[in-house]
Scaffold this motif. Structure first.
Motif, PDB file in Angstrom:
ATOM      1  N   ARG A  49       0.818  -1.216   0.000  1.00 28.35           N
ATOM      2  CA  ARG A  49       0.000   0.000   0.000  1.00 28.35           C
ATOM      3  C   ARG A  49       0.849   1.262   0.000  1.00 28.35           C
ATOM      4  NH1 ARG A  49      -3.400  -1.387   5.293  1.00 28.35           N
ATOM      5  NH2 ARG A  49      -1.241  -1.819   5.914  1.00 28.35           N
ATOM      6  N   LEU A  50       2.066   1.163   0.490  1.00 30.26           N
ATOM      7  CA  LEU A  50       2.922   2.340   0.563  1.00 30.26           C
ATOM      8  C   LEU A  50       3.402   2.790  -0.808  1.00 30.26           C
ATOM      9  CD1 LEU A  50       5.044   1.440   3.717  1.00 30.26           C
ATOM     10  CD2 LEU A  50       2.967   2.844   3.572  1.00 30.26           C
ATOM     11  N   GLY A  51       3.420   1.873  -1.790  1.00 31.95           N
ATOM     12  CA  GLY A  51       3.845   2.249  -3.141  1.00 31.95           C
ATOM     13  C   GLY A  51       2.910   3.241  -3.807  1.00 31.95           C
ATOM     14  N   PRO A  52       1.627   2.886  -4.006  1.00 32.27           N
ATOM     15  CA  PRO A  52       0.685   3.844  -4.590  1.00 32.27           C
ATOM     16  C   PRO A  52       0.544   5.120  -3.765  1.00 32.27           C
ATOM     17  CG  PRO A  52      -0.205   1.631  -4.688  1.00 32.27           C
ATOM     18  CD  PRO A  52       1.050   1.541  -3.855  1.00 32.27           C
ATOM     19  N   ARG A  53       0.618   4.981  -2.444  1.00 34.34           N
ATOM     20  CA  ARG A  53       0.533   6.172  -1.589  1.00 34.34           C
ATOM     21  C   ARG A  53       1.707   7.105  -1.870  1.00 34.34           C
ATOM     22  NH1 ARG A  53       0.137   4.493   4.487  1.00 34.34           N
ATOM     23  NH2 ARG A  53      -1.663   3.421   3.591  1.00 34.34           N
ATOM     24  N   GLY A  54       2.890   6.532  -2.025  1.00 33.87           N
ATOM     25  CA  GLY A  54       4.054   7.349  -2.320  1.00 33.87           C
ATOM     26  C   GLY A  54       3.975   8.005  -3.681  1.00 33.87           C
ATOM     27  N   LEU A  55       3.476   7.281  -4.680  1.00 40.38           N
ATOM     28  CA  LEU A  55       3.334   7.872  -6.016  1.00 40.38           C
ATOM     29  C   LEU A  55       2.359   9.043  -6.004  1.00 40.38           C
ATOM     30  CD1 LEU A  55       3.291   4.748  -8.362  1.00 40.38           C
ATOM     31  CD2 LEU A  55       5.211   6.266  -7.832  1.00 40.38           C
ATOM     32  N   GLU A  56       1.296   8.938  -5.239  1.00 36.22           N
ATOM     33  CA  GLU A  56       0.356  10.055  -5.134  1.00 36.22           C
ATOM     34  C   GLU A  56       1.017  11.273  -4.505  1.00 36.22           C
ATOM     35  OE1 GLU A  56      -2.727  10.577  -6.315  1.00 36.22           O
ATOM     36  OE2 GLU A  56      -2.322   8.730  -7.414  1.00 36.22           O
ATOM     37  N   LEU A  57       1.847  11.052  -3.501  1.00 39.07           N
ATOM     38  CA  LEU A  57       2.562  12.170  -2.882  1.00 39.07           C
ATOM     39  C   LEU A  57       3.529  12.811  -3.873  1.00 39.07           C
ATOM     40  CD1 LEU A  57       3.220  10.469   0.557  1.00 39.07           C
ATOM     41  CD2 LEU A  57       1.884  12.555   0.226  1.00 39.07           C
ATOM     42  N   LEU A  68       9.018  10.357   1.593  1.00 32.60           N
ATOM     43  CA  LEU A  68       9.480   9.331   2.512  1.00 32.60           C
ATOM     44  C   LEU A  68       9.005   9.615   3.934  1.00 32.60           C
ATOM     45  CD1 LEU A  68      11.265   6.767   2.818  1.00 32.60           C
ATOM     46  CD2 LEU A  68      13.101   8.321   3.502  1.00 32.60           C
ATOM     47  N   ALA A  69       9.139  10.855   4.364  1.00 28.74           N
ATOM     48  CA  ALA A  69       8.717  11.210   5.720  1.00 28.74           C
ATOM     49  C   ALA A  69       7.227  10.950   5.918  1.00 28.74           C
ATOM     50  CB  ALA A  69       9.043  12.679   5.999  1.00 28.74           C
ATOM     51  N   ALA A  70       6.434  11.272   4.909  1.00 26.94           N
ATOM     52  CA  ALA A  70       4.992  11.049   5.004  1.00 26.94           C
ATOM     53  C   ALA A  70       4.664   9.563   5.034  1.00 26.94           C
ATOM     54  CB  ALA A  70       4.282  11.727   3.839  1.00 26.94           C
ATOM     55  N   LEU A  71       5.376   8.763   4.251  1.00 24.52           N
ATOM     56  CA  LEU A  71       5.137   7.319   4.252  1.00 24.52           C
ATOM     57  C   LEU A  71       5.481   6.706   5.600  1.00 24.52           C
ATOM     58  CD1 LEU A  71       6.485   6.220   0.745  1.00 24.52           C
ATOM     59  CD2 LEU A  71       4.097   6.493   1.464  1.00 24.52           C
ATOM     60  N   VAL A  72       6.605   7.090   6.155  1.00 29.18           N
ATOM     61  CA  VAL A  72       7.003   6.561   7.454  1.00 29.18           C
ATOM     62  C   VAL A  72       5.988   6.961   8.522  1.00 29.18           C
ATOM     63  CG1 VAL A  72       8.757   6.651   9.266  1.00 29.18           C
ATOM     64  CG2 VAL A  72       9.449   6.481   6.867  1.00 29.18           C
ATOM     65  N   ALA A  73       5.543   8.192   8.470  1.00 28.21           N
ATOM     66  CA  ALA A  73       4.575   8.671   9.457  1.00 28.21           C
ATOM     67  C   ALA A  73       3.217   8.005   9.293  1.00 28.21           C
ATOM     68  CB  ALA A  73       4.422  10.190   9.337  1.00 28.21           C
ATOM     69  N   SER A  74       2.920   7.519   8.092  1.00 30.25           N
ATOM     70  CA  SER A  74       1.579   6.983   7.822  1.00 30.25           C
ATOM     71  C   SER A  74       1.414   5.541   8.281  1.00 30.25           C
ATOM     72  CB  SER A  74       1.277   7.062   6.323  1.00 30.25           C
ATOM     73  OG  SER A  74       1.990   6.066   5.600  1.00 30.25           O
TER      74      SER A  74
END
Length: 219
Positions: A49-57, A68-74
């Motif tokens: 799930r972190l892949g598509p979330r990162g692409l959107e960011l 990266l910071a947002a993914l780690v925090a999420s």
């Protein structure tokens, strides 16, 4: 027990990723790449799930570091995650959670980040990054492929790899290259065979999609 890399070709604008591991279906879980925006790798105890979330960011304009910071925090389970991000400018960022097992390492070079966990030794990502850099005159998919081969030659991971994937995005919403190997006794060699076989048809498949009247052949 996974090693991977993200790469960018400044000349063509392509972004791509390659990955291998000793478990099945790595291509469906670890690499995530978007045309014109960059890519994300999510591995170790992988959360796809972190892949598509990162692409959107990245698509929203976030830098690699911000993404990266947002993914780690999420994710409340970030101690288990190993992540890498590349943004549209080729900037990179990487994270190892506290529970990611050694040998682990990550190497950042121009237009590339290589990383791995549960490796045979911590020199594997450096060998991958060096091969990527030294093949700068080749097309991106070939550079990624050579990097994977260099990682294997440097020791790879502790177990035999059985799954591997190679993906490159250009400007269309579909991949320019999307090749996967599963349950193969020598996954990187099998991926090399696939890539070499696919290369002659690379542009023909794009032409069939965007300008079918100009496509050669009878299909």
């Amino acid at each position: 027990m996974t090693y991977s890399l993200l790469g960018r070709c400044a000349r063509t604008g392509q972004f791509g990723a390659a990955v291998t591991t000793s478990s099945l279906a790595v291509g469906s879980r670890v690499p995530h790449v978007g045309p014109g925006i960059g890519g994300v790798l999510t591995q170790h105890r992988t959360d796809p799930r972190l892949g598509p979330r990162g692409l959107e960011l990245l698509r929203s304009g976030c830098s690699a570091e911000e993404t990266l910071a947002a993914l780690v925090a999420s994710t409340p389970h970030h101690k288990w995650r190993q992540l890498a991000v590349m943004d549209a400018q080729g900037r990179t960022a990487q994270f190892d959670g506290a529970a990611v097992k050694p040998a682990r390492a990550a190497v950042h070079v121009t237009d590339c980040i290589a990383m791995g966990n549960i490796l045979a030794n911590d020199r594997v990502p450096a060998a991958m990054a060096q091969a990527f850099t030294e093949s700068a005159n080749e097309q991106l998919a070939e550079r990624l492929m050579r990097a994977m081969e260099a990682g294997e030659a440097a020791g790879g991971e502790g177990k035999p790899v059985i799954s591997a994937a190679l993906i490159v995005m250009e400007k269309e919403i579909f991949p320019l290259v999307d090749l996967r190997v599963d349950l193969a006794p020598d996954a990187i060699t099998a991926l090399r065979t696939l890539w070499d076989a696919y290369l002659p048809s690379l542009r023909e498949f794009v032409t069939r999609a965007v300008d079918p009247d100009a496509a050669p052949g009878v299909i």
